[in-house]
Design a protein around this motif. Sequence first.
Motif, PDB file in Angstrom:
ATOM      1  N   LEU A 136      25.221 -23.904  21.592  1.00 24.57           N
ATOM      2  CA  LEU A 136      26.258 -24.182  20.606  1.00 24.57           C
ATOM      3  C   LEU A 136      27.537 -23.426  20.943  1.00 24.57           C
ATOM      4  N   ARG A 137      27.379 -22.169  21.390  1.00 21.86           N
ATOM      5  CA  ARG A 137      28.568 -21.384  21.764  1.00 21.86           C
ATOM      6  C   ARG A 137      29.232 -21.970  23.005  1.00 21.86           C
ATOM      7  N   LEU A 138      28.431 -22.432  23.960  1.00 24.56           N
ATOM      8  CA  LEU A 138      28.989 -22.999  25.183  1.00 24.56           C
ATOM      9  C   LEU A 138      29.777 -24.269  24.908  1.00 24.56           C
ATOM     10  N   MET A 139      29.385 -25.001  23.891  1.00 20.26           N
ATOM     11  CA  MET A 139      30.084 -26.235  23.559  1.00 20.26           C
ATOM     12  C   MET A 139      31.523 -25.968  23.105  1.00 20.26           C
ATOM     13  N   GLY A 140      31.805 -24.738  22.708  1.00 18.18           N
ATOM     14  CA  GLY A 140      33.157 -24.379  22.299  1.00 18.18           C
ATOM     15  C   GLY A 140      33.978 -23.754  23.413  1.00 18.18           C
ATOM     16  N   PHE A 141      33.381 -23.631  24.601  1.00 13.75           N
ATOM     17  CA  PHE A 141      34.106 -23.044  25.725  1.00 13.75           C
ATOM     18  C   PHE A 141      35.205 -23.970  26.238  1.00 13.75           C
ATOM     19  N   LYS A 142      36.246 -23.373  26.774  1.00 11.64           N
ATOM     20  CA  LYS A 142      37.256 -24.114  27.520  1.00 11.64           C
ATOM     21  C   LYS A 142      37.060 -23.731  28.987  1.00 11.64           C
ATOM     22  N   GLN A 186      34.293 -14.332  24.430  1.00 17.82           N
ATOM     23  CA  GLN A 186      33.379 -15.442  24.148  1.00 17.82           C
ATOM     24  C   GLN A 186      32.107 -14.999  23.419  1.00 17.82           C
ATOM     25  N   CYS A 187      32.022 -13.742  23.046  1.00 21.22           N
ATOM     26  CA  CYS A 187      30.783 -13.222  22.451  1.00 21.22           C
ATOM     27  C   CYS A 187      30.533 -13.800  21.058  1.00 21.22           C
ATOM     28  N   ILE A 188      29.296 -13.666  20.598  1.00 23.43           N
ATOM     29  CA  ILE A 188      28.930 -13.971  19.215  1.00 23.43           C
ATOM     30  C   ILE A 188      28.901 -12.621  18.496  1.00 23.43           C
ATOM     31  N   PRO A 189      29.858 -12.330  17.611  1.00 24.95           N
ATOM     32  CA  PRO A 189      30.039 -10.974  17.081  1.00 24.95           C
ATOM     33  C   PRO A 189      28.783 -10.315  16.538  1.00 24.95           C
ATOM     34  N   ARG A 190      27.970 -11.021  15.735  1.00 22.68           N
ATOM     35  CA  ARG A 190      26.793 -10.375  15.166  1.00 22.68           C
ATOM     36  C   ARG A 190      25.781 -10.020  16.256  1.00 22.68           C
ATOM     37  N   HIS A 191      25.728 -10.829  17.311  1.00 18.62           N
ATOM     38  CA  HIS A 191      24.847 -10.511  18.437  1.00 18.62           C
ATOM     39  C   HIS A 191      25.371  -9.303  19.201  1.00 18.62           C
ATOM     40  N   SER A 192      26.686  -9.241  19.367  1.00 18.10           N
ATOM     41  CA  SER A 192      27.283  -8.113  20.089  1.00 18.10           C
ATOM     42  C   SER A 192      27.074  -6.812  19.335  1.00 18.10           C
ATOM     43  N   PHE A 193      27.225  -6.850  18.012  1.00 19.72           N
ATOM     44  CA  PHE A 193      27.001  -5.634  17.219  1.00 19.72           C
ATOM     45  C   PHE A 193      25.553  -5.178  17.360  1.00 19.72           C
ATOM     46  N   HIS A 194      24.628  -6.135  17.316  1.00 19.51           N
ATOM     47  CA  HIS A 194      23.223  -5.781  17.462  1.00 19.51           C
ATOM     48  C   HIS A 194      22.945  -5.227  18.852  1.00 19.51           C
TER      49      HIS A 194
END
Length: 223
Positions: free
Chosen positions: A191-197, A51-59
């Motif tokens: 915004l990311r949570l809105m895409g969660f199942k 569920q991560c945001i890739p650019r945030h995870s890389f940072h």
Amino acid sequence: MEVAERLGLEDSTTWKDLDGNNRPFRSFEVWQNIRSRKQPVMWVNAVWFSQCIPRHSFHLWLVIKNKLKTQDRLAVWEAGSETNLRLMCCPLCMTDRDSRDHLFFRCSFAQQVWLTVRSMVNMEDIDGSWQSILGWLDLNASSKKTEYIIGKLVIAASTYFIWQERNNRLFSNNKASAEVVSEKIKGIVRLRLMGFKLKSGATNQRWLKKWNIVSSEAEIDPG
């Protein structure tokens, strides 16, 4: 070549894997054979998860490895003149030379941001020290609970946007308030949570309500 022709087969390139078996040649097989292997670090699942945001995870990976070009590291490299090094100070609070541990989240500006966003994931007992943050990540890295997944998203987004604000002030003289930065963090996580199942249940419903998401915006489905 002649044997293959007699058997009506095409030539192919094979690669011997680590177990000594011949396998079709692929770059993946080569990489698996030549790469160095070490034990996974405890925080790996806190940085890289589905569920991560890739650019945030890389940072966040750069933050954990202390690879950002902060002023304390530039001083060690002796980058710039002696006068410039003496004048270095955190662009966010203007009181101390920035470093990984200062920026996340001991700096007075970053502390304001952290105090605001941590309440969104019930992390009030986690102070602004990087060791406290890293300890939380180590402890909850592999948890599948919604609470901890959101917490990992918030930590990664916080480091990302605080670093972005630091660079904006340093290189373009654009300044945003701690409130604005906090809202950026909450906005991108929401915004990311809105895409969660999410599985249906009272706990997940409380989290959706906390983040101001109505049930129809997030699919309620095991996942």
